[in-house]
Design a protein around this motif. Structure first.
Motif, short mmCIF file in Angstrom:
data_model
loop_
_atom_site.label_atom_id
_atom_site.label_comp_id
_atom_site.label_asym_id
_atom_site.label_seq_id
_atom_site.Cartn_x
_atom_site.Cartn_y
_atom_site.Cartn_z
N LEU A 78 9.09 6.16 -45.23
CA LEU A 78 9.82 4.72 -45.33
C LEU A 78 8.73 4.51 -44.09
N ASP A 79 8.31 3.20 -43.92
CA ASP A 79 7.12 2.29 -42.97
C ASP A 79 8.10 0.96 -42.92
N ASP A 80 8.19 0.66 -41.63
CA ASP A 80 7.96 -0.14 -41.21
C ASP A 80 7.14 -1.37 -41.78
N THR A 81 7.80 -2.76 -41.55
CA THR A 81 7.20 -3.79 -41.34
C THR A 81 5.66 -4.18 -41.37
N SER A 82 5.09 -3.04 -39.93
CA SER A 82 3.64 -3.01 -40.09
C SER A 82 3.33 -1.92 -41.18
N GLY A 83 3.70 -1.44 -42.16
CA GLY A 83 3.28 -0.57 -42.83
C GLY A 83 3.03 0.85 -42.17
N ARG A 84 3.90 1.33 -41.04
CA ARG A 84 3.06 2.63 -40.56
C ARG A 84 4.42 2.86 -40.63
N PRO A 85 3.86 4.60 -40.87
CA PRO A 85 5.11 5.19 -40.80
C PRO A 85 6.72 5.72 -39.92
N ILE A 86 6.93 5.22 -40.27
CA ILE A 86 9.19 5.91 -39.52
C ILE A 86 9.53 6.92 -39.58
N SER A 87 9.73 7.53 -38.41
CA SER A 87 9.91 8.90 -38.32
C SER A 87 11.63 9.04 -38.19
N PRO A 88 11.84 9.57 -39.62
CA PRO A 88 13.21 10.27 -39.96
C PRO A 88 14.37 10.89 -38.28
N THR A 121 16.93 3.97 -45.05
CA THR A 121 16.11 5.11 -46.09
C THR A 121 15.40 4.44 -46.57
N PRO A 122 14.17 6.18 -47.57
CA PRO A 122 13.72 6.00 -48.97
C PRO A 122 14.02 5.96 -49.89
N ARG A 123 15.33 4.92 -50.01
CA ARG A 123 15.53 4.70 -51.33
C ARG A 123 15.75 4.38 -52.74
N SER A 124 13.87 4.10 -52.88
CA SER A 124 13.45 4.32 -54.02
C SER A 124 12.30 5.52 -54.31
N TRP A 125 13.31 6.75 -54.38
CA TRP A 125 12.50 7.86 -54.23
C TRP A 125 13.71 8.99 -55.04
N PRO A 126 13.10 9.18 -55.40
CA PRO A 126 14.46 10.26 -56.14
C PRO A 126 14.79 11.89 -54.71
N TRP A 127 15.93 12.07 -54.68
CA TRP A 127 16.52 12.69 -53.56
C TRP A 127 17.01 14.03 -54.78
N VAL A 128 17.22 15.23 -54.08
CA VAL A 128 17.06 16.36 -54.53
C VAL A 128 18.62 17.18 -53.90
N TYR A 129 20.21 17.23 -53.87
CA TYR A 129 20.43 17.19 -53.15
C TYR A 129 20.95 18.77 -52.60
#
Length: 248
Positions: A78-88, A121-129
């Motif tokens: 997940l990136d912020d509006t500047s394209g920097r990775p966001i820590s979970p 959240t990384p909404r556009s990625w596949p999630w495996v529960y």
């Protein structure tokens, strides 16, 4: 034909906006998605962690936790509006390689699913529960896979970088006590074999190979190139994290 009710007519423009604004982020066919979910949450549900992993918060969704082989600084989901990775979020626990896990659901980012997921959240990625042995019962733990996996075999290949249906007991027992402890705690020790390095740090983003006489050298680089590991003839000889040497 009966006319739509007043309340339904009111909702139709809203539903249209939602469907346009949250287009499906998966290219896999519905049949393949359903088949994967049935298989992976059914006969293939019992798995083992191939790589020692961290449990962290799941970004803005407080109801879930992220399972990742990489430290929060190296997570690229997940990136912020500047394209920097966001820590979970900060590491909450370390789960050793070989731990038993069970897949409970495979969720693909269809338009409706993306709409239902928490925005941050990384909404556009596949999630495996998965459920993780030793973790609190009922806890929702999510392993996130790369987007745009359009074939079942590609999906399984990515999944198998983190999970395996085979126990690692014998493989782990073949390592020295020091290497076993390093794998368990996601640390490194000099001369550990490549398989143990992968179990401890996870698969690298890139590998650079070279020959020096008869010696086979490899440089493993991880996301963001903050962490690097150097091997000669399949054994760890040097490692760096944020420019600092990790081995004596």
């Amino acid at each position: 034909m009966p006319r739509p009710s007043r309340s339904l007519s009111f909702l139709m423009p809203l539903l249209a906006v939602v469907s346009v604004g949250c287009a499906s982020a998966t290219r896999m066919s519905p049949e393949d998605r359903a088949s994967l979910d049935r298989s992976l949450s059914g006969p293939d549900a019992e798995q083992y962690l191939r790589v020692s992993s961290y449990l962290t918060p799941f970004f803005g969704d407080a109801s879930k936790r992220l399972l990742t082989p990489y430290p929060p600084e190296d997570v690229r989901l997940l990136d912020d509006t500047s394209g920097r990775p966001i820590s979970p979020g900060a590491i909450q626990a370390t789960v050793p390689a070989g731990t038993r896990v069970r897949i409970t659901k495979v969720e693909f980012p269809t338009a409706w699913v993306v709409t239902e997921r928490v925005l941050y959240t990384p909404r556009s990625w596949p999630w495996v529960y998965v459920t993780v042995e030793g973790a609190p019962a009922g806890e929702q733990v999510v392993l996130v896979l790369p987007p745009n996996l359009d074939r079942p075999d590609a999906f399984r290949t990515e999944l198998e970088k983190t999970l395996t249906p085979h126990s690692l007991k014998d493989q782990l027992a073949g390592f020295s006590a020091a290497v076993q402890e390093a794998v368990r705690t996601k640390k490194l020790v000099a001369d550990m074999p490549a398989d143990a390095l992968r179990m401890a740090w996870g698969p690298p983003e890139t590998v650079r190979r070279s020959l020096e006489g008869t010696a086979r050298n490899e440089e493993w680089r991880y996301a963001g190139e903050r962490r690097k590991a150097f091997l000669t003839d399949g054994r760890l000889v040097r490692a760096e994290e944020a420019g600092t040497s990790l081995l004596p």
